[in-house]
Design a protein around this motif. Structure first.
Motif, PDB file in Angstrom:
ATOM      1  N   GLU B  56      -9.227  -1.029  -9.580  1.00  0.00           N
ATOM      2  CA  GLU B  56      -8.773  -0.153  -8.610  1.00  0.00           C
ATOM      3  C   GLU B  56      -9.033  -0.975  -7.171  1.00  0.00           C
ATOM      4  O   GLU B  56      -7.860  -0.762  -6.266  1.00  0.00           O
ATOM      5  N   TRP B  57     -10.102  -1.363  -7.089  1.00  0.00           N
ATOM      6  CA  TRP B  57     -10.613  -1.974  -5.545  1.00  0.00           C
ATOM      7  C   TRP B  57      -9.916  -3.172  -5.419  1.00  0.00           C
ATOM      8  O   TRP B  57      -9.205  -3.568  -4.525  1.00  0.00           O
ATOM      9  N   GLN B  58      -9.609  -4.155  -6.698  1.00  0.00           N
ATOM     10  CA  GLN B  58      -8.829  -5.338  -6.375  1.00  0.00           C
ATOM     11  C   GLN B  58      -7.256  -4.968  -6.114  1.00  0.00           C
ATOM     12  O   GLN B  58      -6.527  -5.551  -5.312  1.00  0.00           O
ATOM     13  N   GLU B  59      -6.905  -3.920  -6.821  1.00  0.00           N
ATOM     14  CA  GLU B  59      -5.605  -3.313  -6.618  1.00  0.00           C
ATOM     15  C   GLU B  59      -5.267  -3.022  -5.250  1.00  0.00           C
ATOM     16  O   GLU B  59      -4.275  -3.563  -4.750  1.00  0.00           O
ATOM     17  N   LEU B  60      -5.989  -2.557  -4.681  1.00  0.00           N
ATOM     18  CA  LEU B  60      -5.950  -2.091  -3.111  1.00  0.00           C
ATOM     19  C   LEU B  60      -6.043  -3.213  -2.290  1.00  0.00           C
ATOM     20  O   LEU B  60      -5.127  -3.187  -1.343  1.00  0.00           O
ATOM     21  N   LEU B  61      -7.001  -4.014  -2.512  1.00  0.00           N
ATOM     22  CA  LEU B  61      -6.808  -5.351  -1.632  1.00  0.00           C
ATOM     23  C   LEU B  61      -5.254  -6.198  -1.904  1.00  0.00           C
ATOM     24  O   LEU B  61      -4.906  -6.579  -0.923  1.00  0.00           O
ATOM     25  N   LYS B  62      -4.916  -6.362  -3.100  1.00  0.00           N
ATOM     26  CA  LYS B  62      -3.781  -7.133  -3.485  1.00  0.00           C
ATOM     27  C   LYS B  62      -2.650  -6.266  -2.650  1.00  0.00           C
ATOM     28  O   LYS B  62      -1.696  -6.985  -2.216  1.00  0.00           O
ATOM     29  N   ILE B  63      -2.603  -5.017  -2.970  1.00  0.00           N
ATOM     30  CA  ILE B  63      -1.365  -4.265  -2.095  1.00  0.00           C
ATOM     31  C   ILE B  63      -1.567  -4.603  -0.776  1.00  0.00           C
ATOM     32  O   ILE B  63      -0.367  -4.696   0.101  1.00  0.00           O
ATOM     33  N   LEU B  64      -2.694  -4.588  -0.113  1.00  0.00           N
ATOM     34  CA  LEU B  64      -2.841  -4.591   1.422  1.00  0.00           C
ATOM     35  C   LEU B  64      -2.304  -6.154   1.685  1.00  0.00           C
ATOM     36  O   LEU B  64      -1.573  -6.230   2.536  1.00  0.00           O
ATOM     37  N   ASP B  65      -2.652  -7.000   0.723  1.00  0.00           N
ATOM     38  CA  ASP B  65      -1.953  -8.391   1.075  1.00  0.00           C
ATOM     39  C   ASP B  65      -0.665  -8.588   0.906  1.00  0.00           C
ATOM     40  O   ASP B  65      -0.001  -9.224   1.748  1.00  0.00           O
ATOM     41  N   GLU B  66      -0.154  -7.998  -0.218  1.00  0.00           N
ATOM     42  CA  GLU B  66       1.176  -8.251  -0.290  1.00  0.00           C
ATOM     43  C   GLU B  66       2.179  -6.990   0.369  1.00  0.00           C
ATOM     44  O   GLU B  66       3.216  -7.549   0.829  1.00  0.00           O
ATOM     45  N   GLN B  67       1.890  -6.104  -0.118  1.00  0.00           N
ATOM     46  CA  GLN B  67       2.982  -5.003   0.556  1.00  0.00           C
ATOM     47  C   GLN B  67       2.155  -3.872   1.148  1.00  0.00           C
ATOM     48  O   GLN B  67       2.193  -2.742   0.179  1.00  0.00           O
ATOM     49  N   PRO B  68       1.647  -3.864   2.050  1.00  0.00           N
ATOM     50  CA  PRO B  68       1.061  -2.702   2.717  1.00  0.00           C
ATOM     51  C   PRO B  68       1.732  -1.631   2.749  1.00  0.00           C
ATOM     52  O   PRO B  68       0.906  -0.525   2.721  1.00  0.00           O
ATOM     53  N   GLY B  69       3.008  -1.515   2.909  1.00  0.00           N
ATOM     54  CA  GLY B  69       3.755  -0.246   2.975  1.00  0.00           C
ATOM     55  C   GLY B  69       3.729   0.358   1.587  1.00  0.00           C
ATOM     56  O   GLY B  69       3.889   1.879   1.864  1.00  0.00           O
ATOM     57  N   ARG B  70       3.377   0.025   0.810  1.00  0.00           N
ATOM     58  CA  ARG B  70       3.113   0.478  -0.667  1.00  0.00           C
ATOM     59  C   ARG B  70       2.186   1.569  -0.493  1.00  0.00           C
ATOM     60  O   ARG B  70       2.169   2.783  -1.101  1.00  0.00           O
ATOM     61  N   ILE B  71       1.035   1.559   0.208  1.00  0.00           N
ATOM     62  CA  ILE B  71       0.114   2.530   0.418  1.00  0.00           C
ATOM     63  C   ILE B  71       0.636   3.889   0.759  1.00  0.00           C
ATOM     64  O   ILE B  71       0.234   4.946   0.311  1.00  0.00           O
ATOM     65  N   ARG B  72       1.443   3.992   1.584  1.00  0.00           N
ATOM     66  CA  ARG B  72       1.977   5.098   2.152  1.00  0.00           C
ATOM     67  C   ARG B  72       2.777   5.672   0.873  1.00  0.00           C
ATOM     68  O   ARG B  72       2.663   6.988   0.817  1.00  0.00           O
ATOM     69  N   GLU B  73       3.539   5.016   0.265  1.00  0.00           N
ATOM     70  CA  GLU B  73       4.266   5.258  -0.931  1.00  0.00           C
ATOM     71  C   GLU B  73       3.212   6.122  -1.862  1.00  0.00           C
ATOM     72  O   GLU B  73       3.588   7.135  -2.747  1.00  0.00           O
ATOM     73  N   TYR B  74       2.182   5.501  -2.154  1.00  0.00           N
ATOM     74  CA  TYR B  74       1.128   6.059  -3.009  1.00  0.00           C
ATOM     75  C   TYR B  74       0.810   7.547  -2.583  1.00  0.00           C
ATOM     76  O   TYR B  74       0.522   8.430  -3.318  1.00  0.00           O
ATOM     77  N   GLY B  75       0.506   7.696  -1.156  1.00  0.00           N
ATOM     78  CA  GLY B  75       0.178   8.734  -0.761  1.00  0.00           C
ATOM     79  C   GLY B  75       1.384   9.959  -0.911  1.00  0.00           C
ATOM     80  O   GLY B  75       1.126  10.984  -1.198  1.00  0.00           O
ATOM     81  N   PHE B  76       2.649   9.653  -0.772  1.00  0.00           N
ATOM     82  CA  PHE B  76       3.582  10.382  -0.942  1.00  0.00           C
ATOM     83  C   PHE B  76       3.807  11.047  -2.350  1.00  0.00           C
ATOM     84  O   PHE B  76       4.053  12.066  -2.955  1.00  0.00           O
ATOM     85  N   GLU B  77       3.600   9.958  -3.250  1.00  0.00           N
ATOM     86  CA  GLU B  77       3.731  10.249  -4.681  1.00  0.00           C
ATOM     87  C   GLU B  77       2.680  10.683  -5.618  1.00  0.00           C
ATOM     88  O   GLU B  77       2.691  10.974  -6.504  1.00  0.00           O
ATOM     89  N   GLY B  78       1.580  10.863  -4.926  1.00  0.00           N
ATOM     90  CA  GLY B  78       0.365  11.474  -5.633  1.00  0.00           C
ATOM     91  C   GLY B  78      -0.278  10.423  -6.434  1.00  0.00           C
ATOM     92  O   GLY B  78      -1.138  10.968  -7.251  1.00  0.00           O
TER      93      GLY B  78
END
Lengths: 215, 691
Positions: B56-78
């Protein structure tokens, strides 16, 4: 529509943490929760009681201690029949703030509203305000006075039942007849309470004929 | 009221927070609200907790590197429900931490340094300071006086402490003195750093979930550390989730959240209104003009604008009903907003809601829509038994609002709120209450247009296709209709607001006391009746839309049962096309005889021909040609009857005020007839056909 003869609005005010919510919960639900979260904004509870065979609906508005009238709840004070001003007998600052609260009441509430001063937490053994001091303050400001303990359920029922009885009495006196109904409720709140309270030698006395509080 | 939050936390804390990582199953069971676990997540379920943590930690870093906007999607989608890094997600979404995680160490270091400085600046004990100004003494009232400040601090601490000790009473986590101390400190420094806000009741319950989440994340990391080699642990992770800095790290999340919701707490009248106007863009000139509202606090104005801007648009009936009962949103809404719904949902649900709120934007617009979705949700919840809010009296209604039902699905509320806020991005949840909004545009079907399509001739395939064609081609029509509906909604809202304004004025004279609303007030009853009529009209339009859609897809109903069902729906539509009688007119305003447009003409016509028009002839099997004949002849003879009530309703307020009330029904006649579908017969009142 529910079947009740009178509806009275009662508003509780006083500093944060003096036990307003606990008084209301003790009265409406018979509970004394070990911890009670701070009231945010205003809370609302309903209880129907019976006085002299008449069903009386009490609409109780429990305010946040930190909230001042101006900010939110002004309109509720205006239409209140009774205001319960609560302090904590084990906490001097809550008593010292009473003049501030009275000033707010004077400014925003109906001037003829029934006012009751309540010293709460009589179960505490670290009392800071002697009963007599509270009584005198109430007398000076034309208020009824009662000391209560929400924890021990002391005087809580009595407080609300006597308020109900007094309000009914006012309504009937104003109306000049015992057949008062919901439609003539505008009479309430205009009674000659002020003079009555000052004549009363015992500040803690409500109407002596209202012994319904034991029910 | 608090019990729900408490119980939820209890569930969580029973099994010690440090063992949180083993509780994933429990959590996911409880969080059955928002579905969606994507591939990655399902993959993780086969991993051991430790592997999952690292993954999960590595995924988090990967998302931040690649498409940080996804983080917000995560928030919306639970997606963050079972996350062990929720505090980090929150920090990034709230911009406490950068999206570039390589800077995190530095950022944290600066923030922690700053927090340390706050401590030094704000807590000065005059007993320990030797070099006091000679003018300074314990009795000084000067704002510069360290003694004076010292006593003020003591007082502030006492006020904060009083609330902190009763945060979520009964939850052991908040009974621990280190947690309580940390909370008191954070709230104290916040109050000192923001003197215009100071401390206000409720802030402690904004802080509580933050510290709870942060603490949970710290414990997860500690647990992870225990079972793995120290070298494996990412230094960034170890730094960002350093338990030694719980207080400082929480402080910055808390300050950031407070910055977005401080208007809910402010009581400074004019200032906060202006601020509100700027930040939320929700206030209108109308609002600002009214002297009443200018003097009230920002949060009240804000809630009023939520009511008039969002609720009125989404559910006008509910909006009007709340006005009628004289239940302003702020009675319950202040708590909802100040605590960001902290007492309305269980803690786990609340955290999911906050994920979305934080993900949304710095302005925190989403809560506005959540308020509305929550209102609509409990009106909807008992739709099939009884509308709790809509049909109940003042007391019941208020009781529900003050103690929000616990069995409400927070996922649905969230999705509905997201839909209202971003209709293009999020579909309306299928079972959310739809009242007065048009179906989304891409469906191509518009209810009002469908009113004309009452003809059974739609069974004919050719006809149907033609309809479909004309519908999809008629984009202008649909746009017009939407405009019209919006216009009507605005008008209705204005009417309602006017009524509400008139009411207290009228009451003040005669009643010192009132039971929430004046029973039997004819004006209000009319308003209510009007709403009922609107409901009928809208229901009919919707039914027809749905009917048409179904027919489009079931080109050949393969059973007579389906045929009958569809016919049945159609019949219902006909019934719903009632002529609204308006009995209340007789009570006050004198009323002219309410003849519908062309009614006289129709009657005469009928008397002459003395036979029912062919509307009800079962033309299911008749030819297209026959339909056209019937259609055109009928078109020539009839016009859509105007609604008698609607035409007369300008007197609705009697002596008080003339208000023109319109509904969809009355507006139909204003639509350009060219756009009408001339496929069958115009909607005709079945009652008039019988004689």
């Amino acid at each position: 529509m529910e079947d009740y003869k009178f509806l009275f609005k009662i508003v509780l005010v006083g500093n944060a943490g003096v036990g307003k919510t606990c008084l209301v919960r003790r009265f409406t639900q018979g509970l004394f929760p070990p911890g009670q979260g701070a009231t945010i904004g205003v809370d609302f509870m309903i209880k129907t009681v019976e006085v002299d065979g008449d069903k009386i609906k009490l609409q109780i508005w429990d305010t946040a201690g930190q909230e001042r009238f101006r900010s939110i709840t002004q309109s509720y004070y205006r239409s209140a029949h009774a205001l319960i001003l609560v302090y904590d007998i084990s906490c001097q600052p809550t008593f010292d703030c009473l003049p501030d609260w009275l000033r707010e009441i004077q400014e925003y509430a109906n001037c003829k509203v029934l006012k009751i001063l309540v010293g709460n937490k009589t179960d505490r053994d670290d009392r800071e305000i002697p009963t007599q001091i509270g009584e005198e303050f109430a007398k000076q400001h034309d208020m009824y006075f009662l000391e209560t303990s929400a924890k021990e359920a002391e005087n809580v029922e009595r407080l609300f039942y006597e308020i109900a009885a007094e309000l009914i009495d006012q309504a009937r006196r104003k109306d000049g007849t015992s057949a008062v109904n919901k439609n003539s409720m505008d009479a309430i709140g205009l009674g000659s309470l002020g003079t009555k309270a000052s004549q009363n030698s015992c500040c803690s006395g409500f109407n002596s004929n209202s012994n319904q509080c034991t029910s | 009221m608090t019990a729900r939050g408490i119980e939820a936390i209890k569930l969580n804390t029973q099994t010690k927070v440090s063992k949180l990582s083993a509780d994933v199953k429990v959590e996911t069971q409880q969080c059955n609200t928002i579905e969606i676990l994507n591939d990655k997540d399902t993959k993780t379920t086969t991993m051991s907790p430790i592997e999952r943590y690292r993954f999960e930690w590595q995924e988090l870093l990967k998302i931040l590197d690649e498409q940080p906007g996804r983080i917000r999607e995560y928030g919306f989608e639970g997606h963050l429900k079972t996350s062990k890094f929720r505090s980090i997600y929150w920090s990034v979404m709230l911009r406490v931490l950068n999206e570039d995680y390589r800077n995190w160490k530095l950022q944290r270091a600066q923030q922690r340094q700053r927090y340390k400085r706050l401590k030094k600046d704000f807590v000065k004990n005059p007993h320990e300071l030797g070099d006091l100004n000679t003018n300074d003494n314990p009795l000084s009232q000067s704002s510069q006086s360290i003694w004076n400040q010292y006593f003020n601090n003591q007082e502030l601490f006492a006020i904060i402490g009083q609330d902190v000790v009763r945060t979520f009473p009964g939850v052991d986590f908040f009974r621990k003195s280190p947690i309580q101390n940390a909370m008191c400190n954070i709230l104290f420094y916040y109050a000192r750093e923001h003197p215009y806000m100071s401390y206000r009741q409720g802030m402690h319950e904004i802080l509580a979930p933050i510290i709870f989440v942060m603490y949970g994340d710290h414990q997860s990391l500690l647990h992870f550390k225990e079972v793995t080699d120290a070298e494996v642990i990412d230094t960034i992770l170890a730094n960002v989730l350093d338990p030694d800095y719980l207080e400082a790290d929480c402080y910055f999340i808390f300050s950031r959240v407070m910055a977005s919701i401080e208007s809910y707490y402010r009581v400074n009248n004019v200032l906060s209104s202006e601020w509100n106007l700027k930040t939320n863009g929700l206030m209108t000139k109308d609002n600002a003009e009214s002297t009443d509202e200018a003097t009230e606090s920002g949060v009240i104005a804000h809630l009023n604008s939520i009511r008039d801007k969002i609720l009125a648009k989404e559910d006008l009936h509910l909006h009007n009903y709340l006005l009628k009962l004289d239940i302003p949103l702020h009675i319950f809404g202040i708590r909802w907003l100040r605590l960001l719904f902290g007492r309305e949902f269980t803690l786990l649900d609340l955290l999911a809601l906050w994920d979305a709120i934080f993900a949304d934007s710095d302005r925190f617009d989403l809560p506005n829509y959540i308020v509305v979705a929550m209102l609509i949700r409990i009106r909807d919840k008992c739709k099939y038994q009884m509308d709790i809010i809509l049909l109940s009296d003042y007391t019941t209604c208020l009781t529900y609002l003050m103690r929000y039902p616990s069995n409400v699905d927070v996922g649905l509320i969230l999705r509905h709120a997201l839909h209202m806020q971003m209709p293009k991005k999020y579909d309306r949840p299928a079972n959310a209450f739809v009242y007065f909004t048009m179906p989304s545009r891409r469906q191509g079907m518009h209810s009002a247009a469908m009113t004309k399509m009452s003809g059974p001739s739609q069974h004919k395939k050719g006809e149907r296709d033609q309809n479909a064609h004309s519908m999809s081609g008629g984009k202008d029509t649909s746009l017009d209709l939407e405009k019209e509906v919006t216009l009507l909604q605005v008008r209705n809202a204005a009417d309602a607001a006017l009524l509400a304004r008139l009411k207290p004025a009228a009451n003040e004279e005669s009643h010192v006391i009132m039971d929430g609303y004046a029973k039997n007030n004819p004006d209000l009853e009319r308003l209510e009746l009007k709403n009922a009529q609107t409901v009928i009209t809208v229901a009919r339009n919707k039914l027809q839309t749905y009917l048409h859609t179904i027919r489009r897809y079931i080109t050949k109903p393969n059973s007579t049962e389906v045929m009958n069902a569809l016919d049945g729906i159609e019949e219902l539509c006909q019934y719903l096309d009632v002529k609204f009688m308006f009995p209340l007119h007789s009570c006050s305003a004198p009323i002219d005889q309410a003849l519908e447009a062309n009614e006289q003409q129709q009657r005469e016509e009928k008397r002459k021909t003395n036979k029912p028009p062919l509307v009800y002839a079962r033309c299911d099997h008749s030819t297209e040609k026959a339909n056209q004949i019937v259609g055109t002849s009928a078109q020539a003879t009839y016009e859509k009857p105007d609604n008698g009530f609607m035409l007369q309703s300008s007197r609705i307020l009697g002596h008080l005020k003339e208000i023109e009330l319109l509904t969809i029904a009355s507006s139909e006649k204003t639509r350009n007839p060219v756009n009408e579908i001339n496929n069958g017969l115009p909607a005709v009142d079945p009652l008039t056909l019988k004689d």
